[in-house]
Design a protein around this motif. Structure first.
Motif, short mmCIF file in Angstrom:
data_model
loop_
_atom_site.label_atom_id
_atom_site.label_comp_id
_atom_site.label_asym_id
_atom_site.label_seq_id
_atom_site.Cartn_x
_atom_site.Cartn_y
_atom_site.Cartn_z
N GLN A 25 0.53 -1.26 0.11
CA GLN A 25 0.08 -0.17 0.12
C GLN A 25 0.67 1.38 -0.08
N ASP A 26 1.90 1.17 0.68
CA ASP A 26 3.13 2.57 0.65
C ASP A 26 3.51 2.58 -0.55
N LEU A 27 3.82 1.44 -1.32
CA LEU A 27 4.32 1.52 -2.68
C LEU A 27 3.41 2.21 -3.58
N ASN A 28 1.98 1.77 -3.46
CA ASN A 28 0.93 2.22 -4.15
C ASN A 28 0.84 3.90 -4.05
N GLY A 29 0.96 4.05 -2.82
CA GLY A 29 0.67 5.38 -2.36
C GLY A 29 1.82 6.34 -2.84
N PRO A 63 3.45 11.86 -9.54
CA PRO A 63 3.33 12.71 -10.53
C PRO A 63 3.71 14.18 -9.74
N ALA A 64 3.19 14.33 -8.69
CA ALA A 64 3.24 15.72 -7.69
C ALA A 64 5.02 15.41 -7.71
N LEU A 65 5.41 14.59 -7.22
CA LEU A 65 7.04 14.56 -6.92
C LEU A 65 7.84 14.85 -7.97
N LEU A 66 7.35 14.33 -9.15
CA LEU A 66 8.04 14.72 -10.37
C LEU A 66 8.02 16.12 -10.61
N GLN A 67 6.77 16.79 -10.53
CA GLN A 67 6.57 18.20 -10.78
C GLN A 67 7.54 19.00 -9.56
N ASP A 68 7.85 18.62 -8.40
CA ASP A 68 8.73 19.29 -7.53
C ASP A 68 10.02 18.93 -7.83
N LEU A 69 10.32 17.68 -8.49
CA LEU A 69 11.65 17.63 -8.96
C LEU A 69 12.15 18.17 -10.05
#
Length: 434
Positions: free
Chosen positions: A172-176, A182-188
């Motif tokens: 479940q953590d991996l799914n989360g 996508p949001a992490l990639l935007q932050d990246l």
């Protein structure tokens, strides 16, 4: 005539048979399409010494583009003869062709990458395999790891095992994580743009990191000890599957609220402490400057202090006698206190004349300080009479001021100004006093 229920059952049976037939045809078409049997094909053979886990139906590629599949793998005279089916329209295969068994992923999936060769070498005859000396055998992941020393392989094995154990039960953590990717990639992307901007001094940061790395280079033992300590700490935190840590975190919010109240109440004492520290700062600075002198005093006083016990032993009888003396003098203490109280008034009156009294005794010492030989002293006294005293007031003295009751410190000044010219007053005595 057939009954309605019987006709319904017949229609249901026919529908089921039709569905099964359609599914069978679809599966057959899928299998044939996967193997490429619906297209005109030609074959090519390649010899290898080792193909490891290469299987039939694995891809056959040219420059990473799929051009066919592996149709069979035969072993003849210690070599693996791999037969590949090429889709119609693929390039011709020449004598200087070469093949290589590569891995699709670390999960042992393989494919054959074929280099067709060049036309100047001539076409490869039908049925003749590409020689094994021109081919590159499969490299298994185990063979890749063989280049590592035993210690590194053991560390890599432990890392993979620990990562697997850490990921176990965290689906479940991996799914989360994937959902928030996508949001992490935007932050990246934002972070990358910030790092690439001119305002961000990335070279300066890298220089600082390089300096930090060079300073930590000779502290590997300390870092290793720190990591060992951190590992022990994390193991202690994970005891009983983290239950104590979970309980601590559960009780942390109310504790932190109480701690915040306590910290707020400390503001006023801390402000007072700040004022106190600012007040004593000059004294502390002066004390710091006197520390070297104080250290020297302590160092040089050691020999003196070493003699103190002997002096104390010698002084002990005298101290005992003084103890008896003070005991005898104790009844006189009230009388002495009364005497000092009575002397307070005249001493207050004489206090302004302290310098004059001191000058009097100094001049008294000078008065008897001369003599013809050591230990023999004479006192000299000159008597000078003014005209008024010598004539009984018939003649007046010269107009020099006289002050019979001078103020404190004034007598010496009057004497320095009241100088009588020589020859005016007769000297009734001889010598010159001080």
């Amino acid at each position: 005539m057939a009954k309605p229920d019987a006709r319904k059952d017949v229609r249901s049976g026919l529908a089921g048979v039709l569905v099964l037939a359609v599914v069978a045809v679809a599966m057959l078409v899928t299998a044939q399409a996967q193997s490429g049997h619906f297209l005109p094909v030609r074959t090519v053979k390649m010899a290898f010494h080792d193909v490891h886990t290469l299987q039939v139906n694995d891809d056959l590629r040219v420059y990473s583009s799929r051009i066919g599949r592996v149709s069979s793998i035969d072993y003849i005279d210690g070599e693996a003869i791999v037969t590949g089916e090429l889709i119609s329209g693929t390039p011709a295969i020449y004598r200087n062709a070469s093949a290589e068994v590569l891995s699709v992923s670390p999960l042992a999936l393989k494919y054959v990458n074929l280099d067709p060769g060049t036309p100047d070498a001539g076409p490869l005859p039908d049925g003749e395999p590409v020689p094994a000396k021109q081919d590159i055998d499969s490299s298994d992941l185990q063979d890749v790891l063989e280049v590592l020393d035993p210690v590194t392989r053991a560390a890599a094995t432990s890392t993979v095992r620990q990562v697997g154990l850490g990921l176990a039960g965290h689906g479940q953590d991996l799914n989360g994580f994937v959902g928030s990717a996508p949001a992490l990639l935007q932050d990246l992307a934002l972070t990358s743009n910030t790092l690439a901007s001119k305002d961000f001094d990335l070279p300066g940061l890298m220089d600082s990191v390089d300096q930090l790395s060079s300073r930590l280079d000779d502290r590997q033992a300390q870092l290793r000890s720190l990591m060992d300590t951190a590992g022990t700490t994390m193991a202690a935190l994970g005891v009983d599957q983290g239950k104590p840590l979970e309980d601590t975190l559960r009780t942390a919010p109310p504790t932190l609220r109480e701690l915040r109240g306590a910290l707020v109440s400390l503001r006023s004492p801390l402000a007072d402490l700040r004022t106190t520290m600012e007040t004593i700062r000059p004294g502390a600075g002066d004390l710091g400057q006197t520390v070297p002198d104080l250290r020297g005093t302590f160092r040089e006083s050691v020999p003196v202090l070493g003699k103190v016990p002997d002096v104390a032993d010698q002084a002990k009888p005298a101290v005992e006698d003084l103890t008896d003396t003070f005991s005898d003098l104790r009844p006189l203490a009230p009388k002495v206190a009364d005497l000092l109280n009575h002397l307070e008034t005249p001493l207050d009156a004489l206090a302004p004349y302290g310098p004059d009294i001191g000058q009097f005794f100094f001049r008294g010492h000078s008065f008897v300080s001369e003599g013809p030989a050591p230990n023999i002293r004479y006192a000299r006294l000159d008597v000078v009479l003014a005209a008024q005293e010598g004539t009984g007031g018939v003649f007046k003295s010269m107009p020099y001021p006289r002050d019979e009751y001078p103020k404190p410190g004034q007598a010496d000044k009057d004497q320095s100004h009241n100088v009588v010219p020589a020859g005016i007053l007769p000297a009734l005595g001889s010598g010159g006093g001080r």
